[in-house]
Design a protein around this motif. Sequence first.
Motif, mmCIF file in Angstrom:
data_model
loop_
_atom_site.group_PDB
_atom_site.id
_atom_site.type_symbol
_atom_site.label_atom_id
_atom_site.label_comp_id
_atom_site.label_asym_id
_atom_site.label_seq_id
_atom_site.Cartn_x
_atom_site.Cartn_y
_atom_site.Cartn_z
ATOM 1 N N ILE A 191 -0.137 48.736 -36.916
ATOM 2 C CA ILE A 191 1.100 49.072 -37.743
ATOM 3 C C ILE A 191 1.453 47.936 -38.640
ATOM 4 C CG2 ILE A 191 3.051 47.312 -36.898
ATOM 5 C CD1 ILE A 191 2.565 47.628 -33.542
ATOM 6 N N LEU A 192 -0.160 47.168 -38.895
ATOM 7 C CA LEU A 192 -0.024 46.356 -40.144
ATOM 8 C C LEU A 192 -0.480 46.826 -41.830
ATOM 9 C CD1 LEU A 192 -0.907 43.196 -39.298
ATOM 10 C CD2 LEU A 192 1.101 44.039 -39.462
ATOM 11 N N ILE A 193 -1.500 48.620 -41.241
ATOM 12 C CA ILE A 193 -1.208 49.048 -42.146
ATOM 13 C C ILE A 193 -0.228 49.955 -42.419
ATOM 14 C CG2 ILE A 193 -2.993 51.369 -42.748
ATOM 15 C CD1 ILE A 193 -4.969 50.111 -40.891
ATOM 16 N N LEU A 194 0.367 50.316 -41.765
ATOM 17 C CA LEU A 194 1.301 51.188 -42.150
ATOM 18 C C LEU A 194 2.578 50.335 -42.638
ATOM 19 C CD1 LEU A 194 1.581 52.879 -38.534
ATOM 20 C CD2 LEU A 194 0.366 54.227 -41.010
ATOM 21 N N SER A 195 2.846 49.430 -41.950
ATOM 22 C CA SER A 195 3.964 48.305 -42.723
ATOM 23 C C SER A 195 3.309 46.872 -42.546
ATOM 24 C CB SER A 195 5.056 48.465 -41.701
ATOM 25 O OG SER A 195 6.438 47.240 -42.675
ATOM 26 N N PRO A 196 2.944 47.211 -43.762
ATOM 27 C CA PRO A 196 1.641 45.041 -44.125
ATOM 28 C C PRO A 196 3.094 43.981 -43.975
ATOM 29 C CG PRO A 196 0.871 47.153 -45.883
ATOM 30 C CD PRO A 196 2.070 46.901 -45.498
ATOM 31 N N LEU A 197 4.504 44.382 -43.979
ATOM 32 C CA LEU A 197 4.879 43.316 -43.793
ATOM 33 C C LEU A 197 5.994 42.717 -42.905
ATOM 34 C CD1 LEU A 197 6.550 42.823 -47.827
ATOM 35 C CD2 LEU A 197 4.901 41.916 -47.224
ATOM 36 N N SER A 198 5.513 43.770 -42.224
ATOM 37 C CA SER A 198 5.899 44.148 -40.162
ATOM 38 C C SER A 198 5.475 42.533 -39.962
ATOM 39 C CB SER A 198 5.184 44.808 -39.375
ATOM 40 O OG SER A 198 5.934 45.713 -39.967
ATOM 41 N N LEU A 199 3.998 41.887 -40.659
ATOM 42 C CA LEU A 199 3.909 40.567 -40.108
ATOM 43 C C LEU A 199 4.921 39.543 -39.641
ATOM 44 C CD1 LEU A 199 0.988 38.821 -39.785
ATOM 45 C CD2 LEU A 199 0.882 38.221 -41.568
ATOM 46 N N PHE A 200 5.842 39.641 -40.792
ATOM 47 C CA PHE A 200 6.758 38.976 -41.254
ATOM 48 C C PHE A 200 7.599 38.798 -39.947
ATOM 49 C CE2 PHE A 200 4.960 38.534 -44.835
ATOM 50 C CZ PHE A 200 3.766 37.305 -44.822
ATOM 51 N N ASN A 201 8.613 40.235 -39.406
ATOM 52 C CA ASN A 201 8.951 40.571 -38.179
ATOM 53 C C ASN A 201 9.188 39.664 -37.430
ATOM 54 O OD1 ASN A 201 10.118 42.130 -35.654
ATOM 55 N ND2 ASN A 201 11.075 42.998 -37.996
ATOM 56 N N ALA A 202 10.294 39.124 -36.923
ATOM 57 C CA ALA A 202 10.407 38.140 -35.539
ATOM 58 C C ALA A 202 9.726 39.235 -33.668
ATOM 59 C CB ALA A 202 11.336 37.621 -35.638
ATOM 60 N N GLY A 203 10.243 40.150 -34.520
ATOM 61 C CA GLY A 203 10.087 41.269 -33.488
ATOM 62 C C GLY A 203 8.576 41.547 -32.770
ATOM 63 N N PHE A 204 7.798 41.439 -34.548
ATOM 64 C CA PHE A 204 6.526 41.725 -34.768
ATOM 65 C C PHE A 204 5.525 40.531 -33.833
ATOM 66 C CE2 PHE A 204 2.221 41.101 -36.656
ATOM 67 C CZ PHE A 204 1.657 42.220 -36.163
ATOM 68 N N GLN A 205 5.916 39.488 -34.305
ATOM 69 C CA GLN A 205 5.190 38.016 -33.973
ATOM 70 C C GLN A 205 5.653 38.173 -32.461
ATOM 71 O OE1 GLN A 205 7.526 35.431 -36.663
ATOM 72 N NE2 GLN A 205 6.378 36.687 -37.998
ATOM 73 N N MET A 206 6.525 38.377 -31.729
ATOM 74 C CA MET A 206 7.219 38.085 -30.189
ATOM 75 C C MET A 206 6.535 38.874 -29.463
ATOM 76 S SD MET A 206 10.491 36.602 -29.814
ATOM 77 C CE MET A 206 10.853 34.533 -30.956
ATOM 78 N N THR A 207 6.196 39.940 -29.792
ATOM 79 C CA THR A 207 5.375 40.988 -29.233
ATOM 80 C C THR A 207 3.892 40.574 -28.829
ATOM 81 O OG1 THR A 207 5.114 42.980 -28.527
ATOM 82 C CG2 THR A 207 5.429 42.805 -30.581
ATOM 83 N N PHE A 208 3.090 40.413 -29.730
ATOM 84 C CA PHE A 208 2.132 40.056 -29.993
ATOM 85 C C PHE A 208 1.668 38.708 -29.308
ATOM 86 C CE2 PHE A 208 1.731 43.968 -32.607
ATOM 87 C CZ PHE A 208 0.420 44.805 -32.827
ATOM 88 N N CYS A 209 2.483 37.929 -29.732
ATOM 89 C CA CYS A 209 1.904 36.750 -29.030
ATOM 90 C C CYS A 209 2.161 36.422 -27.538
ATOM 91 C CB CYS A 209 2.752 35.272 -29.791
ATOM 92 S SG CYS A 209 2.323 34.918 -31.563
ATOM 93 N N SER A 210 3.025 36.996 -26.972
ATOM 94 C CA SER A 210 2.934 36.930 -25.744
ATOM 95 C C SER A 210 1.697 38.008 -24.395
ATOM 96 C CB SER A 210 4.282 37.626 -25.276
ATOM 97 O OG SER A 210 4.788 39.076 -25.278
ATOM 98 N N VAL A 211 1.769 38.371 -25.115
ATOM 99 C CA VAL A 211 0.657 39.811 -24.699
ATOM 100 C C VAL A 211 -1.212 38.410 -25.031
ATOM 101 C CG1 VAL A 211 -1.187 41.252 -25.121
ATOM 102 C CG2 VAL A 211 1.613 41.756 -25.486
ATOM 103 N N PHE A 212 -0.425 38.564 -26.135
ATOM 104 C CA PHE A 212 -1.885 36.863 -26.482
ATOM 105 C C PHE A 212 -2.049 36.258 -25.844
ATOM 106 C CE2 PHE A 212 -3.682 33.187 -28.871
ATOM 107 C CZ PHE A 212 -4.623 33.987 -29.386
ATOM 108 N N GLY A 213 -0.608 35.868 -25.557
ATOM 109 C CA GLY A 213 -0.532 34.384 -24.058
ATOM 110 C C GLY A 213 -0.998 35.181 -22.990
ATOM 111 N N ILE A 214 -0.246 36.155 -22.317
ATOM 112 C CA ILE A 214 -1.303 36.776 -21.026
ATOM 113 C C ILE A 214 -2.490 36.847 -20.852
ATOM 114 C CG2 ILE A 214 -0.777 38.209 -19.901
ATOM 115 C CD1 ILE A 214 1.686 38.558 -20.734
ATOM 116 N N ILE A 215 -3.192 37.396 -22.050
ATOM 117 C CA ILE A 215 -4.863 37.197 -22.357
ATOM 118 C C ILE A 215 -5.359 36.003 -22.176
ATOM 119 C CG2 ILE A 215 -6.919 38.132 -23.689
ATOM 120 C CD1 ILE A 215 -5.097 40.580 -25.030
ATOM 121 N N ILE A 216 -4.663 35.035 -22.959
ATOM 122 C CA ILE A 216 -5.802 33.912 -22.410
ATOM 123 C C ILE A 216 -5.105 33.379 -21.305
ATOM 124 C CG2 ILE A 216 -5.357 31.564 -23.522
ATOM 125 C CD1 ILE A 216 -4.608 32.441 -26.136
#
Length: 698
Positions: free
Chosen positions: A309-334
């Motif tokens: 995703i970040l290669i196709l659109s680097p500034l998606s990193l600052f998108n709230a939806g991007f941050q929330m979907t990745f951090c929620s899965v990160f939390g589940i993994i941990i």
Amino acid sequence: MLCIFFSFKATFSLYYLFFIIIPIIFFVFLIIKKKYILLTSSILLLSFFCTYTFLYVKNFQDNSYNGITYTISGKICTKQNYFYSTNLILTNVTLINENGQKNNLKGNLTLSITEGSVHYDVGYTAVFEAEIEPVELVNFNDEINTYYVKNNIKYSVVGKVSAYNTTFIEGGKPLNQTIKDYNKKLLIDNFGETNGNLAYALLYGDRTEVDSNLMDTFKYSGVVHIFAVSGLHISIIVAIIFFILRKLKCNNKLILLISAILLLFYCYLCSYSPSVVRATIMALTVLLSKIVFRKNDPLTTLSLSGLIILILSPLSLFNAGFQMTFCSVFGIIIFMDIFKKVKIKNKLFKNMFLLVAVSLSTQIALLPLFAKYYGYYSTWSIFSNLLTLPLFSIFYPILFVTNLICLALNFMGFLFILPNAILSVIIYINKLVTYIPFGQFPIYYCGGVIVILYYLYLFFVSKFIIINKKIKPVVAGLGFVLVFCLFSFNTLPFVSNSNTLAFASSHFSNNYSAVIFTEKNRTYLINPNMSTNSLNKISDYLNTKRIPKINGIIFSNQQFFEAASSQSFMLKYKPKLFLPEDNNAISNLKQMDVNVTQIKYNELTKIDEDIKIEYFNLDNQFSALLFCIDNFLYLEISFKPDSYLKREILEEFILTNINFRVNCVKLNDSSENENYYRELINSNYYVFNGNYNLTLTI
């Protein structure tokens, strides 16, 4: 992520430069281990992606078309209706100058068009004359406008365009929009208006037509995440596809191929939102691991999807939806590995416990993002998720399958009775939760550094960091205390002990609202723009300042109130409104149960213990507001549209009514020369309408 920070964020906020320690430690480690090939390739990759991101950002700042009026034509790809105007996004835009020379824009164009009786829709081609300018990708707070990034908007039209001066040529809608519009009508016909729009949002992640009060209900209960098409939705879809293809005796390779085609098409229908793309990549990676007989590693799979995703659109990193979907899965993994170790013999209780564990893992992981973007934490979210998610797990597959059948066979609409009934139960449960007090715990605003430190802490205490068992608990404990203190500080509301005048970004880039903080800890807004976009910006500002309540909003000019967003804003901050006696919005505001006080013109009126205001009005020229606090005078003048200002009229007004006693003046007009106003108004402080970030102690 490091490349994006180095090439973009660090250039605006120097405190992000401390992240350079991460690659330095990594490089030193590779040198010690004598991994020179890996060291060289890592440096090359970092350099490449830093340059790539820098060029990607620079691509948004093209000033070559400024100051020229063009004949513009472009296809409407997005249309958003507001109370007094419509925002359009045009794609495939062509510019023709007065010499007949054509230019094709490399990016989309946004414009605000005044409403008229002219009919136009997505798929139409709009032709009009106007000037354009590059969008401001970064605001004065060094924040990315992710709306521009998401929609590939690189230019905007200067000012508004009249619908009557625009030619609209009918054209076909894109395939995804045609399918979605047909599906929306099908759902509304069978579910009703409210439930139909809700079902549509759950299928495609598009919440624009969902009733705002109903959406507030889901936000309050903490289950609004079900509207972001993500892992839960994709896993159900994959399970349905997998079940059908297994029954048809398909092998793993064919299952992967068909699943990839169907899921990518579903991503296309959902406009490639970060959450659905992330979930799709992870699902396909899991299916691929079965073919190559490799064990799927969740953290690697999550990282792979983020990298793509970040290669196709680097500034998606600052998108709230991007941050929330990745951090929620990160939390589940941990956290899920920890919860799975809990021994529960009863299978039903075990499944219920794991359901609560998933919700709790997600809530812990998203805590700083809730603080950053919403300013609150849903107290009863675990309870409401425990009731909602099992029902949703039944509802969504039934809705998905029934929807496919009814799209092909329209007369089978009666099949929607069951999913409609389950959806009504889900709504009822979440409405009941809103009656439970203390449902939202304010956290206010968390800065970027706090958010990043929080996730570094979670990663450190996880199983992925292997260090001495004696050292890790000590460092983890100290880290917990630090994180707890930071969050505790952000739960404390702002307390003002001096009279202060500040300016908050109110709308786009050149409109700022005056904010008054008094020494008695009261807050007043003056002439904020009450559109949805503006209120979002003002809410961000208030969250940043940790302000839980507004005591009053003072308007001196005619204002449009977008009912849903205005009402939501009023309910949250509970202000009293002060308006001139002839304001057109008074009757509508009273219908919204807003506390409104009408003020007469040319009378100094006391609105608080030590605050007075006075309204002035000169027909066809300007309206003015004088705000008085502790011998400090703030004057705000708003020029009426199409008025022609004569110097002697403004001079007479100031000499007669103000007599040059004003400490600070703000003129809501950018069409005249700033030096002219400075010369005319002899004030101690002066604020011109434009890009500024100013705070004055009164």
